[in-house]
Design a protein around this motif. Sequence first.
Motif, PDB file in Angstrom:
ATOM      1  N   ALA A 188       0.701  -1.073  -0.052  1.00 56.43           N
ATOM      2  CA  ALA A 188      -0.051   0.038   0.112  1.00 56.43           C
ATOM      3  C   ALA A 188       0.954   1.295   0.039  1.00 56.43           C
ATOM      4  CB  ALA A 188      -1.026  -0.110   1.262  1.00 56.43           C
ATOM      5  N   GLU A 189       1.905   1.247   0.742  1.00 60.48           N
ATOM      6  CA  GLU A 189       2.845   2.641   0.897  1.00 60.48           C
ATOM      7  C   GLU A 189       3.439   2.583  -0.399  1.00 60.48           C
ATOM      8  OE1 GLU A 189       2.339   4.745   2.983  1.00 60.48           O
ATOM      9  OE2 GLU A 189       1.672   3.833   4.734  1.00 60.48           O
ATOM     10  N   LEU A 190       3.981   1.292  -1.193  1.00 57.99           N
ATOM     11  CA  LEU A 190       4.471   1.810  -2.272  1.00 57.99           C
ATOM     12  C   LEU A 190       3.871   2.527  -3.421  1.00 57.99           C
ATOM     13  CD1 LEU A 190       6.654  -1.569  -2.477  1.00 57.99           C
ATOM     14  CD2 LEU A 190       7.634   0.695  -2.742  1.00 57.99           C
ATOM     15  N   THR A 191       2.428   2.036  -3.436  1.00 63.68           N
ATOM     16  CA  THR A 191       1.588   2.681  -4.352  1.00 63.68           C
ATOM     17  C   THR A 191       1.344   4.224  -3.820  1.00 63.68           C
ATOM     18  OG1 THR A 191       0.469   0.338  -4.254  1.00 63.68           O
ATOM     19  CG2 THR A 191      -0.834   2.282  -5.223  1.00 63.68           C
ATOM     20  N   ASP A 192       1.181   4.373  -2.384  1.00 68.26           N
ATOM     21  CA  ASP A 192       0.954   5.560  -2.115  1.00 68.26           C
ATOM     22  C   ASP A 192       1.751   6.597  -2.818  1.00 68.26           C
ATOM     23  OD1 ASP A 192      -1.495   5.483  -0.421  1.00 68.26           O
ATOM     24  OD2 ASP A 192      -0.350   5.455   0.989  1.00 68.26           O
ATOM     25  N   VAL A 193       3.139   6.337  -2.646  1.00 64.81           N
ATOM     26  CA  VAL A 193       4.222   7.258  -3.000  1.00 64.81           C
ATOM     27  C   VAL A 193       4.174   7.539  -4.352  1.00 64.81           C
ATOM     28  CG1 VAL A 193       6.681   7.685  -3.419  1.00 64.81           C
ATOM     29  CG2 VAL A 193       5.867   6.605  -1.202  1.00 64.81           C
ATOM     30  N   ASP A 194       4.042   6.584  -5.388  1.00 59.60           N
ATOM     31  CA  ASP A 194       3.672   6.879  -6.725  1.00 59.60           C
ATOM     32  C   ASP A 194       2.520   7.382  -7.123  1.00 59.60           C
ATOM     33  OD1 ASP A 194       6.044   5.437  -7.083  1.00 59.60           O
ATOM     34  OD2 ASP A 194       5.233   4.343  -9.091  1.00 59.60           O
ATOM     35  N   GLY A 195       1.494   7.168  -6.323  1.00 59.61           N
ATOM     36  CA  GLY A 195       0.239   7.761  -6.533  1.00 59.61           C
ATOM     37  C   GLY A 195       0.201   9.322  -6.514  1.00 59.61           C
ATOM     38  N   TRP A 196       0.952   9.724  -5.349  1.00 66.17           N
ATOM     39  CA  TRP A 196       1.075  11.282  -5.228  1.00 66.17           C
ATOM     40  C   TRP A 196       1.894  11.859  -6.149  1.00 66.17           C
ATOM     41  CZ3 TRP A 196      -2.245  13.926  -2.422  1.00 66.17           C
ATOM     42  CH2 TRP A 196      -2.903  13.346  -1.356  1.00 66.17           C
ATOM     43  N   ASP A 197       2.993  11.065  -6.511  1.00 68.19           N
ATOM     44  CA  ASP A 197       3.837  11.480  -7.546  1.00 68.19           C
ATOM     45  C   ASP A 197       2.821  11.842  -9.093  1.00 68.19           C
ATOM     46  OD1 ASP A 197       6.661  12.070  -8.111  1.00 68.19           O
ATOM     47  OD2 ASP A 197       6.389  10.664  -9.920  1.00 68.19           O
ATOM     48  N   THR A 198       2.039  11.101  -9.231  1.00 64.80           N
ATOM     49  CA  THR A 198       1.293  10.907 -10.487  1.00 64.80           C
ATOM     50  C   THR A 198       0.150  12.421 -10.440  1.00 64.80           C
ATOM     51  OG1 THR A 198       1.071   9.010 -10.747  1.00 64.80           O
ATOM     52  CG2 THR A 198      -0.739  10.151 -11.766  1.00 64.80           C
ATOM     53  N   LEU A 199      -0.313  12.294  -8.945  1.00 58.59           N
ATOM     54  CA  LEU A 199      -1.223  13.527  -8.857  1.00 58.59           C
ATOM     55  C   LEU A 199      -0.635  15.008  -8.816  1.00 58.59           C
ATOM     56  CD1 LEU A 199      -4.123  13.141  -8.464  1.00 58.59           C
ATOM     57  CD2 LEU A 199      -4.028  13.464  -5.945  1.00 58.59           C
ATOM     58  N   ILE A 200       0.831  15.149  -8.462  1.00 56.63           N
ATOM     59  CA  ILE A 200       1.494  16.349  -8.240  1.00 56.63           C
ATOM     60  C   ILE A 200       1.675  16.798  -9.723  1.00 56.63           C
ATOM     61  CG2 ILE A 200       3.848  17.186  -7.761  1.00 56.63           C
ATOM     62  CD1 ILE A 200       3.710  15.246  -5.271  1.00 56.63           C
ATOM     63  N   ARG A 201       2.011  15.744 -10.516  1.00 51.18           N
ATOM     64  CA  ARG A 201       2.481  16.080 -12.109  1.00 51.18           C
ATOM     65  C   ARG A 201       0.961  16.654 -12.782  1.00 51.18           C
ATOM     66  NH1 ARG A 201       3.865  11.849 -14.984  1.00 51.18           N
ATOM     67  NH2 ARG A 201       3.950  10.326 -13.108  1.00 51.18           N
ATOM     68  N   LEU A 202      -0.049  15.850 -12.461  1.00 48.78           N
ATOM     69  CA  LEU A 202      -1.355  16.068 -13.095  1.00 48.78           C
ATOM     70  C   LEU A 202      -1.786  17.646 -12.614  1.00 48.78           C
ATOM     71  CD1 LEU A 202      -3.064  12.964 -13.207  1.00 48.78           C
ATOM     72  CD2 LEU A 202      -2.401  14.122 -15.093  1.00 48.78           C
ATOM     73  N   ALA A 203      -1.520  17.998 -11.389  1.00 48.97           N
ATOM     74  CA  ALA A 203      -1.899  19.168 -10.852  1.00 48.97           C
ATOM     75  C   ALA A 203      -1.220  20.423 -11.490  1.00 48.97           C
ATOM     76  CB  ALA A 203      -1.875  19.259  -9.346  1.00 48.97           C
ATOM     77  N   ARG A 204       0.160  20.129 -11.621  1.00 44.59           N
ATOM     78  CA  ARG A 204       1.025  21.199 -12.212  1.00 44.59           C
ATOM     79  C   ARG A 204       0.602  21.479 -13.736  1.00 44.59           C
ATOM     80  NH1 ARG A 204       5.455  20.462  -8.573  1.00 44.59           N
ATOM     81  NH2 ARG A 204       5.112  22.161  -7.503  1.00 44.59           N
ATOM     82  N   ALA A 205       0.421  20.185 -14.396  1.00 48.31           N
ATOM     83  CA  ALA A 205      -0.195  20.247 -15.839  1.00 48.31           C
ATOM     84  C   ALA A 205      -1.348  20.953 -16.061  1.00 48.31           C
ATOM     85  CB  ALA A 205      -0.173  19.043 -16.620  1.00 48.31           C
ATOM     86  N   ALA A 206      -2.077  21.101 -14.959  1.00 46.72           N
ATOM     87  CA  ALA A 206      -3.591  21.799 -15.127  1.00 46.72           C
ATOM     88  C   ALA A 206      -3.306  23.115 -14.639  1.00 46.72           C
ATOM     89  CB  ALA A 206      -4.518  20.923 -14.370  1.00 46.72           C
TER      90      ALA A 206
END
Length: 245
Positions: A188-206
């Motif tokens: 779960a924690e490995l997924t957490d770290v990657d999940g936030w990474d994706t979200l940060i990139r999407l937030a910046r792109a938007a």
Amino acid sequence: MEMQTSEIGINRTGLQASPQNAQELLSATKTVLPSTPGDASGIGKVRAEYIAESDPLGSVPPPAAATGVLKGGVNIEAQNQSQLFADKLGERLAFERTGTRLYEALIVKFRAYESELSNVSLARIEEIRDEEAEHFSVLRAAIESLGGDPTVQTPAADITAVESQGLMQVLTDPRTTFTQSLHAILVAELTDVDGWDTLIRLARAAGHEHLAVEFESAQEAEETHLDSVRQWLIDLMEGETTVLS
Ligand SMILES: [Fe+2]
């Protein structure tokens, strides 16, 4: 209470447990043939047909507020991007909620094995549980600030719920030890770290810099979760090998 260590005991799942039956079994494979023709390609063909005919796994609704930023702009690319962002926000929201519940289950396991867990801190486990819940709130506020509905089950949220079913099963199985449960938490924690990474990139792109900054602080917390869980697992496994030697 059982020890943390996986015990050495009678396990008959391997072929070598019974050499004589193994011989019989192997010779049976030459005489008892499949009752129906076909191989794995037949299964693949049927699956391909279903894929071609299937509906998508849910959809992302337009935001309730007409002025919602999640609605995107007039151009298709901006709309697709905001749809993906909404989908992934829903995913993270679902996973952080599940994360909180996974830690609740881990706390129960901790209490059951407490006397053997001198290297693991219950206070730290509770702190991580609280941070998962806090992240859920951050996401709820983010979705609302963009005019979205945080109660929506997006397609990615649906998928992540299916993915994490196995984790919850491991944690709530009365037979699993604390160490075995902690391994599910690691996933779960490995997924957490990657999940936030994706979200940060999407937030910046938007163009939502303020959200990207908020998400970065959540990601920093997730990295410390991962460090704690990894260290506990290393300590516990080292303890187990000492017991075994
Ligand atoms: Fe976490």
